[in-house]
Scaffold this motif. Structure first.
Motif, mmCIF file in Angstrom:
data_model
loop_
_atom_site.group_PDB
_atom_site.id
_atom_site.type_symbol
_atom_site.label_atom_id
_atom_site.label_comp_id
_atom_site.label_asym_id
_atom_site.label_seq_id
_atom_site.Cartn_x
_atom_site.Cartn_y
_atom_site.Cartn_z
ATOM 1 N N THR A 1 0.816 -1.142 0.016
ATOM 2 C CA THR A 1 -0.033 0.159 0.095
ATOM 3 C C THR A 1 0.989 1.141 -0.053
ATOM 4 O O THR A 1 2.103 1.203 0.385
ATOM 5 C CB THR A 1 -0.898 0.062 1.085
ATOM 6 O OG1 THR A 1 -0.220 0.336 2.451
ATOM 7 C CG2 THR A 1 -1.700 -1.168 1.544
ATOM 8 N N ASN A 2 0.353 2.164 -0.389
ATOM 9 C CA ASN A 2 0.990 3.624 -0.170
ATOM 10 C C ASN A 2 0.684 4.011 1.223
ATOM 11 O O ASN A 2 -0.027 3.351 2.360
ATOM 12 C CB ASN A 2 0.141 4.642 -1.303
ATOM 13 C CG ASN A 2 0.854 4.585 -2.360
ATOM 14 O OD1 ASN A 2 2.087 4.635 -2.704
ATOM 15 N ND2 ASN A 2 -0.021 4.225 -3.519
ATOM 16 N N PRO A 3 1.521 4.926 1.756
ATOM 17 C CA PRO A 3 1.633 5.180 3.082
ATOM 18 C C PRO A 3 0.441 6.124 3.812
ATOM 19 O O PRO A 3 -0.356 7.016 2.792
ATOM 20 C CB PRO A 3 2.955 6.126 3.457
ATOM 21 C CG PRO A 3 2.821 6.659 2.033
ATOM 22 C CD PRO A 3 2.287 5.724 1.127
ATOM 23 N N VAL A 4 0.114 6.120 5.070
ATOM 24 C CA VAL A 4 -0.527 7.018 5.848
ATOM 25 C C VAL A 4 0.523 7.987 6.548
ATOM 26 O O VAL A 4 1.236 7.318 7.295
ATOM 27 C CB VAL A 4 -1.704 6.518 6.698
ATOM 28 C CG1 VAL A 4 -2.468 7.723 7.574
ATOM 29 C CG2 VAL A 4 -2.727 5.535 6.044
ATOM 30 N N PHE A 5 0.373 9.355 6.472
ATOM 31 C CA PHE A 5 1.399 9.952 7.148
ATOM 32 C C PHE A 5 0.730 10.502 8.505
ATOM 33 O O PHE A 5 -0.578 10.828 8.505
ATOM 34 C CB PHE A 5 1.632 11.358 6.200
ATOM 35 C CG PHE A 5 2.671 11.135 5.296
ATOM 36 C CD1 PHE A 5 4.162 11.021 5.580
ATOM 37 C CD2 PHE A 5 2.269 10.924 4.059
ATOM 38 C CE1 PHE A 5 4.870 10.789 4.363
ATOM 39 C CE2 PHE A 5 2.757 10.800 2.780
ATOM 40 C CZ PHE A 5 4.138 10.797 3.274
ATOM 41 N N VAL A 6 1.474 10.656 9.407
ATOM 42 C CA VAL A 6 1.153 11.084 10.849
ATOM 43 C C VAL A 6 1.694 12.456 11.233
ATOM 44 O O VAL A 6 2.975 12.162 11.483
ATOM 45 C CB VAL A 6 1.116 9.874 12.031
ATOM 46 C CG1 VAL A 6 0.718 10.821 13.328
ATOM 47 C CG2 VAL A 6 0.167 8.800 11.660
ATOM 48 N N ASP A 7 1.251 13.544 11.445
ATOM 49 C CA ASP A 7 1.937 14.590 11.827
ATOM 50 C C ASP A 7 1.636 14.997 13.051
ATOM 51 O O ASP A 7 0.414 14.626 13.781
ATOM 52 C CB ASP A 7 1.248 15.852 10.917
ATOM 53 C CG ASP A 7 1.628 15.703 9.493
ATOM 54 O OD1 ASP A 7 2.707 15.130 9.155
ATOM 55 O OD2 ASP A 7 0.669 16.049 8.616
ATOM 56 N N VAL A 8 2.614 15.492 13.874
ATOM 57 C CA VAL A 8 2.478 15.639 15.365
ATOM 58 C C VAL A 8 2.585 17.074 15.620
ATOM 59 O O VAL A 8 3.710 17.745 15.055
ATOM 60 C CB VAL A 8 3.581 14.704 16.045
ATOM 61 C CG1 VAL A 8 3.632 15.096 17.644
ATOM 62 C CG2 VAL A 8 3.282 13.412 15.815
ATOM 63 N N TRP A 9 1.830 17.755 16.626
ATOM 64 C CA TRP A 9 1.947 19.142 16.908
ATOM 65 C C TRP A 9 2.087 19.260 18.418
ATOM 66 O O TRP A 9 1.457 18.416 19.307
ATOM 67 C CB TRP A 9 0.791 19.910 16.477
ATOM 68 C CG TRP A 9 -0.762 19.433 16.712
ATOM 69 C CD1 TRP A 9 -1.354 18.599 16.242
ATOM 70 C CD2 TRP A 9 -1.413 20.231 17.672
ATOM 71 N NE1 TRP A 9 -2.548 18.586 16.813
ATOM 72 C CE2 TRP A 9 -2.642 19.419 17.825
ATOM 73 C CE3 TRP A 9 -1.141 21.201 18.569
ATOM 74 C CZ2 TRP A 9 -3.613 19.607 18.769
ATOM 75 C CZ3 TRP A 9 -2.265 21.598 19.472
ATOM 76 C CH2 TRP A 9 -3.351 20.989 19.337
#
Length: 512
Positions: A504-512
């Motif tokens: 699969t292509n990725p899922v990105f997880v951004d953190v703030w």
């Protein structure tokens, strides 16, 4: 070695892209999956962006042959991409357009584009296509005449030719609607350096690369012992190859390009920058294994004079030897695109957004992946934004294969690997690897019933830094001893049906 957990095995199949009712034991995960992915939000359409016809100097099928074969194997969308070539630009573009218009009328259930396999200045090949319309043929012909390296003598590797490739992409942006470019068989000749991939990606038009090349049937053992290799990956470094690629880059690994198959390799190094760069798969159909069709004999120079070969004829005998190294679209390699509707624009949007997973040999009938945290959700190609210290749960549902593939057997999924990679930000343009990519968890079905859905979840706890996660699966037949990774395919002895993978292509997880 990663930890392993059994799947929950559901007595329900994926229907219409959504998870059907599940037993109470899995109700919490099923509910999460429904919230994550949005029931009936996307329909997964199977397609192929890299095919050839009698209008290519090295192929033979009519447009209708290719489309009919694609429909036989459940293909929903298709791009005809004959090679850029002087005789093609002179004589083939408009006749191909007429044949495609006829095929659209004859097969209204398949979404069909006219594109080109572009000879990229300073590099090798790429798929180019854009929104259908009354001017698509004239625009393609202008692009080919002005920007194809075969017609402009700009194929050698040099900074000047690399700049010409970027200028060609700018031309597409300025003159066409909804253009999409995909780098084809990126490692086959080692000609596409990491900095070229990054520069093309950053134009916003090059959405990614073939995670797996076509021509997978070239790996079958041959009776005379002179076999090829999956994807035609039988090469060694040449004068225009990027010098830092290892020998392993010139071979497929489980049928997939080295850039994709190597954990922490080129693809991961691109994703680690936090930017989307997606993978696809395709047939690269020229001569399809098992086809009864053969090309009539012609005199030398015929194609150069006409830009077209005569229609193939039925020999009555399945063709198994060279050059029959390909499969029909959808027969072996399948690119699934999450589309909001069955339209050209929706498929293009799905490709551009990375809502894509790819599979070989019918390893799975369906796959859904999503991540959630802090009340938000994201699917393939999307971004999830969470607070530092939050937990992120990935939910996966895989519908086990129900149909025999072209080898006559029903594939069996043995394992799914959930891969995690760090997002570290901008990198040196020629970065070809990244540290910290790992298999977060592997999952093995404890039972196997065709058509049933296996479902699992994994939670990343106390998330402190951005990352991405992606998935790969396998039939478990060939991998590193004592490990999980695919291994190089053997030249002359790589039956593609005995080593099946999906990604699969990725899922990105951004953190703030």
């Amino acid at each position: 070695m990663s930890s392993r957990r059994r799947f929950l095995l559901l007595g329900a199949a994926v229907a219409g892209g959504s998870l059907a009712a599940a037993p109470p034991v899995a109700a919490d995960i099923s509910s999460s999956l429904g919230r994550l992915l949005g029931r009936d939000r996307y329909r997964w359409l199977v397609g192929d962006h890299h095919t050839h016809t009698q209008y290519s100097y090295d192929a033979m099928y009519t447009v209708d042959n290719v489309v009919t074969g694609a429909r036989r194997y459940g293909t929903d969308w298709l791009v005809i991409t004959d090679h850029g070539y002087p005789a093609h630009e002179k004589s083939s573009v408009e006749p191909t357009s007429a044949d495609i218009r006829a095929a659209r009328r004859a097969h209204p259930d398949i979404l069909l584009w006219q594109g080109i396999e572009w000879n990229v200045p300073g590099a090798e090949h790429a798929t180019v296509f854009f929104a259908p319309g009354s001017s698509e043929a004239s625009l393609l012909r202008t692009f080919e005449r002005t920007h194809d390296s075969r017609l402009t003598d700009t194929g050698s590797g040099s900074p000047a030719n690399e700049a010409r490739a970027l200028s060609a992409l700018q031309w597409l942006r300025s003159n066409t609607h909804d253009p999409i470019v995909v780098v084809n068989h990126p490692s086959r000749n080692g000609r596409v350096a990491p900095h070229e991939l990054r520069a093309m990606r950053d134009t916003g038009l090059v959405i990614g690369m073939e995670g797996a090349p076509g021509a997978q049937a070239d790996g079958f053992p041959k009776p005379n012992g002179n076999g090829g290799a999956r994807g035609g990956y039988v090469n060694n470094p040449g004068a225009d190859s990027w010098p830092n690629y290892p020998a392993a880059a010139y071979r497929t690994h489980g049928g997939f390009d080295w850039m994709t198959a190597t954990l922490g390799g080129v693809w991961d190094s691109l994703l680690a920058e936090g930017k989307g760069f997606w993978i696809t798969s395709n047939s690269d159909s020229h001569y399809n294994r098992g086809s009864h069709l053969v090309r009539p004999a012609v005199e030398n120079g015929y194609y150069d004079r006409t830009g077209k070969y005569p229609d193939p004829v039925n020999s009555g005998v399945p063709q198994l030897l060279a050059p029959y190294a390909d499969f029909y679209p959808g027969e072996f390699s399948r690119t699934y695109v999450g589309a909001t509707s069955r339209t050209h624009a929706a498929v293009s949007a799905g490709l551009r957004s990375g809502r894509v997973w790819v599979s070989h040999g019918g390893l799975l009938d369906g796959l859904e992946v999503g991540a959630y945290g802090d009340g938000q959700s994201a699917g393939l190609g999307s971004r999830l934004r969470v607070r530092r210290g939050s937990s992120v749960t990935v939910v996966i549902a895989a519908c086990l294969a129900t149909r025999p593939n072209s080898s006559g057997s029903i594939p069996r999924l043995r394992r799914l690997d959930l891969i995690q990679g760090p997002v570290t930000g901008p990198a040196d343009p020629d970065t070809a690897s990244v540290q910290g990519v790992r298999v977060a968890e592997s999952f093995e079905p404890n039972r196997w019933w065709p058509g049933h859905t296996v479902l699992f979840q994994h939670t990343f706890r106390n998330v402190r830094a951005p990352f991405y996660t992606r998935l790969r699966g396998t039939d478990g037949n060939r991998h590193t001893p004592g490990g999980l990774d695919p291994i190089p395919d053997i030249i002359g002895d790589s039956d593609p049906f005995k080593d099946l993978w999906c990604y699969t292509n990725p899922v990105f997880v951004d953190v703030w």
